[in-house]
Design a protein around this motif. Structure first.
Motif, PDB file in Angstrom:
ATOM      1  N   VAL A  12      34.576  42.813  23.267  1.00 26.01           N
ATOM      2  CA  VAL A  12      35.009  44.195  23.473  1.00 26.01           C
ATOM      3  C   VAL A  12      34.853  44.489  24.957  1.00 26.01           C
ATOM      4  O   VAL A  12      33.748  44.428  25.496  1.00 26.01           O
ATOM      5  N   GLU A  13      35.947  44.781  25.605  1.00 26.34           N
ATOM      6  CA  GLU A  13      35.927  45.080  27.031  1.00 26.34           C
ATOM      7  C   GLU A  13      36.156  46.575  27.230  1.00 26.34           C
ATOM      8  O   GLU A  13      37.213  47.097  26.861  1.00 26.34           O
ATOM      9  N   LEU A  14      35.148  47.241  27.775  1.00 27.25           N
ATOM     10  CA  LEU A  14      35.272  48.652  28.135  1.00 27.25           C
ATOM     11  C   LEU A  14      35.833  48.681  29.550  1.00 27.25           C
ATOM     12  O   LEU A  14      35.159  48.262  30.497  1.00 27.25           O
ATOM     13  N   HIS A  15      37.054  49.130  29.689  1.00 27.24           N
ATOM     14  CA  HIS A  15      37.710  49.091  30.992  1.00 27.24           C
ATOM     15  C   HIS A  15      36.971  49.956  32.007  1.00 27.24           C
ATOM     16  O   HIS A  15      36.626  51.103  31.732  1.00 27.24           O
ATOM     17  N   TYR A  16      36.711  49.361  33.159  1.00 20.77           N
ATOM     18  CA  TYR A  16      36.088  50.016  34.308  1.00 20.77           C
ATOM     19  C   TYR A  16      34.626  50.387  34.099  1.00 20.77           C
ATOM     20  O   TYR A  16      34.059  51.128  34.891  1.00 20.77           O
ATOM     21  N   ALA A  22      25.368  52.290  31.064  1.00 16.86           N
ATOM     22  CA  ALA A  22      24.999  53.058  29.875  1.00 16.86           C
ATOM     23  C   ALA A  22      26.031  52.934  28.752  1.00 16.86           C
ATOM     24  O   ALA A  22      25.658  52.884  27.572  1.00 16.86           O
ATOM     25  N   ASP A  23      27.321  52.875  29.090  1.00 20.09           N
ATOM     26  CA  ASP A  23      28.344  52.778  28.044  1.00 20.09           C
ATOM     27  C   ASP A  23      28.216  51.473  27.271  1.00 20.09           C
ATOM     28  O   ASP A  23      28.372  51.444  26.049  1.00 20.09           O
ATOM     29  N   TYR A  24      27.925  50.383  27.966  1.00 17.39           N
ATOM     30  CA  TYR A  24      27.729  49.117  27.252  1.00 17.39           C
ATOM     31  C   TYR A  24      26.468  49.145  26.405  1.00 17.39           C
ATOM     32  O   TYR A  24      26.439  48.578  25.310  1.00 17.39           O
ATOM     33  N   GLU A  25      25.422  49.806  26.876  1.00 19.41           N
ATOM     34  CA  GLU A  25      24.210  49.928  26.051  1.00 19.41           C
ATOM     35  C   GLU A  25      24.530  50.665  24.749  1.00 19.41           C
ATOM     36  O   GLU A  25      24.082  50.266  23.675  1.00 19.41           O
ATOM     37  N   LYS A  26      25.325  51.726  24.854  1.00 22.11           N
ATOM     38  CA  LYS A  26      25.743  52.462  23.657  1.00 22.11           C
ATOM     39  C   LYS A  26      26.608  51.588  22.755  1.00 22.11           C
ATOM     40  O   LYS A  26      26.470  51.617  21.528  1.00 22.11           O
ATOM     41  N   LEU A  27      27.505  50.813  23.369  1.00 21.85           N
ATOM     42  CA  LEU A  27      28.355  49.914  22.588  1.00 21.85           C
ATOM     43  C   LEU A  27      27.497  48.883  21.855  1.00 21.85           C
ATOM     44  O   LEU A  27      27.709  48.628  20.671  1.00 21.85           O
ATOM     45  N   ALA A  52      29.522  41.481  26.779  1.00 25.55           N
ATOM     46  CA  ALA A  52      30.619  42.032  25.966  1.00 25.55           C
ATOM     47  C   ALA A  52      31.092  41.087  24.873  1.00 25.55           C
ATOM     48  O   ALA A  52      32.145  41.288  24.287  1.00 25.55           O
ATOM     49  N   GLU A  53      30.306  40.049  24.572  1.00 25.90           N
ATOM     50  CA  GLU A  53      30.644  39.080  23.529  1.00 25.90           C
ATOM     51  C   GLU A  53      29.669  39.260  22.364  1.00 25.90           C
ATOM     52  O   GLU A  53      28.466  39.435  22.578  1.00 25.90           O
ATOM     53  N   TYR A  54      30.193  39.197  21.143  1.00 26.14           N
ATOM     54  CA  TYR A  54      29.381  39.433  19.951  1.00 26.14           C
ATOM     55  C   TYR A  54      29.682  38.387  18.892  1.00 26.14           C
ATOM     56  O   TYR A  54      30.795  37.874  18.814  1.00 26.14           O
ATOM     57  N   TYR A  55      28.694  38.138  18.056  1.00 25.45           N
ATOM     58  CA  TYR A  55      28.813  37.168  16.964  1.00 25.45           C
ATOM     59  C   TYR A  55      28.450  37.879  15.666  1.00 25.45           C
ATOM     60  O   TYR A  55      27.527  38.709  15.633  1.00 25.45           O
ATOM     61  N   ILE A  56      29.185  37.558  14.619  1.00 24.44           N
ATOM     62  CA  ILE A  56      28.859  38.109  13.299  1.00 24.44           C
ATOM     63  C   ILE A  56      29.177  37.045  12.253  1.00 24.44           C
ATOM     64  O   ILE A  56      30.145  36.303  12.387  1.00 24.44           O
ATOM     65  N   GLU A  57      28.337  36.978  11.253  1.00 26.17           N
ATOM     66  CA  GLU A  57      28.493  36.012  10.180  1.00 26.17           C
ATOM     67  C   GLU A  57      28.281  36.739   8.862  1.00 26.17           C
ATOM     68  O   GLU A  57      27.352  37.534   8.724  1.00 26.17           O
ATOM     69  N   GLY A  58      29.145  36.476   7.902  1.00 26.40           N
ATOM     70  CA  GLY A  58      28.989  37.118   6.605  1.00 26.40           C
ATOM     71  C   GLY A  58      30.277  37.089   5.815  1.00 26.40           C
ATOM     72  O   GLY A  58      31.223  36.384   6.156  1.00 26.40           O
ATOM     73  N   ASP A  59      30.303  37.877   4.791  1.00 31.55           N
ATOM     74  CA  ASP A  59      31.459  37.961   3.904  1.00 31.55           C
ATOM     75  C   ASP A  59      32.420  39.006   4.465  1.00 31.55           C
ATOM     76  O   ASP A  59      32.548  40.111   3.934  1.00 31.55           O
ATOM     77  N   TYR A  60      33.085  38.656   5.572  1.00 29.64           N
ATOM     78  CA  TYR A  60      33.972  39.570   6.279  1.00 29.64           C
ATOM     79  C   TYR A  60      35.346  38.936   6.431  1.00 29.64           C
ATOM     80  O   TYR A  60      35.487  37.727   6.418  1.00 29.64           O
ATOM     81  N   ALA A  69      34.637  46.535  15.277  1.00 27.37           N
ATOM     82  CA  ALA A  69      34.497  46.550  16.735  1.00 27.37           C
ATOM     83  C   ALA A  69      35.224  47.754  17.330  1.00 27.37           C
ATOM     84  O   ALA A  69      34.690  48.439  18.215  1.00 27.37           O
ATOM     85  N   LYS A  70      36.428  48.031  16.852  1.00 26.67           N
ATOM     86  CA  LYS A  70      37.180  49.198  17.329  1.00 26.67           C
ATOM     87  C   LYS A  70      36.426  50.485  17.036  1.00 26.67           C
ATOM     88  O   LYS A  70      36.317  51.368  17.898  1.00 26.67           O
ATOM     89  N   GLU A  71      35.877  50.590  15.841  1.00 21.85           N
ATOM     90  CA  GLU A  71      35.113  51.786  15.475  1.00 21.85           C
ATOM     91  C   GLU A  71      33.888  51.949  16.361  1.00 21.85           C
ATOM     92  O   GLU A  71      33.510  53.073  16.707  1.00 21.85           O
ATOM     93  N   SER A  72      33.276  50.839  16.745  1.00 25.59           N
ATOM     94  CA  SER A  72      32.109  50.900  17.629  1.00 25.59           C
ATOM     95  C   SER A  72      32.487  51.493  18.980  1.00 25.59           C
ATOM     96  O   SER A  72      31.790  52.366  19.505  1.00 25.59           O
ATOM     97  N   ALA A  73      33.588  51.019  19.563  1.00 22.70           N
ATOM     98  CA  ALA A  73      34.031  51.540  20.860  1.00 22.70           C
ATOM     99  C   ALA A  73      34.491  52.987  20.744  1.00 22.70           C
ATOM    100  O   ALA A  73      34.190  53.815  21.613  1.00 22.70           O
TER     101      ALA A  73
END
Length: 109
Positions: A12-16, A22-27, A52-60, A69-73
């Motif tokens: 997830v790249e928050l432009h600029y 702080a915005d990345y900490e919130k993300l 800005a890189e994330y890993y997730i494992e599960g029944d997704y 990820a979109k909802e998080s941003a």
């Protein structure tokens, strides 16, 4: 028989926004609340992922992971970028299946 869990890498790249701001900490908080991790593990150690890189494992599903990820941003006030976007805070996101991963240069936790 045990089901195989799906594995995904998401960026997830928050432009600029600075990666140490702080915005990345919130993300990070939003992503972690949805099950994403900022680390990845091998048989011998756990490593920090790049900014800005994330890993997730599960029944997704891949679409479900991207939606989370979109909802998080969006939860921190960012809008998906498009050529017609006039919002000041925009983001881009990509999710990939990651059944196996190989890396170099990552710092051990």
């Amino acid at each position: 028989m045990r089901a195989v869990m799906a594995r995904f890498m998401t960026r997830v790249e928050l432009h600029y926004a600075p990666h140490d701001g702080a915005d990345y900490e919130k993300l990070h908080e939003q992503m972690e609340s949805r099950g994403f991790q900022r680390t990845i593990s091998s048989s011998d150690a756990t490593y920090h992922l790049p900014p800005a890189e994330y890993y997730i494992e599960g029944d997704y599903s891949r679409d479900g992971v991207l939606q989370a990820a979109k909802e998080s941003a969006q939860a921190i006030g960012y809008t998906v970028w498009s050529p017609t976007t006039t919002a000041r805070k925009t983001f881009a996101a990509v999710t990939s299946d990651a059944p196996t991963s190989t890396w170099a240069g990552l710092e051990k936790v």
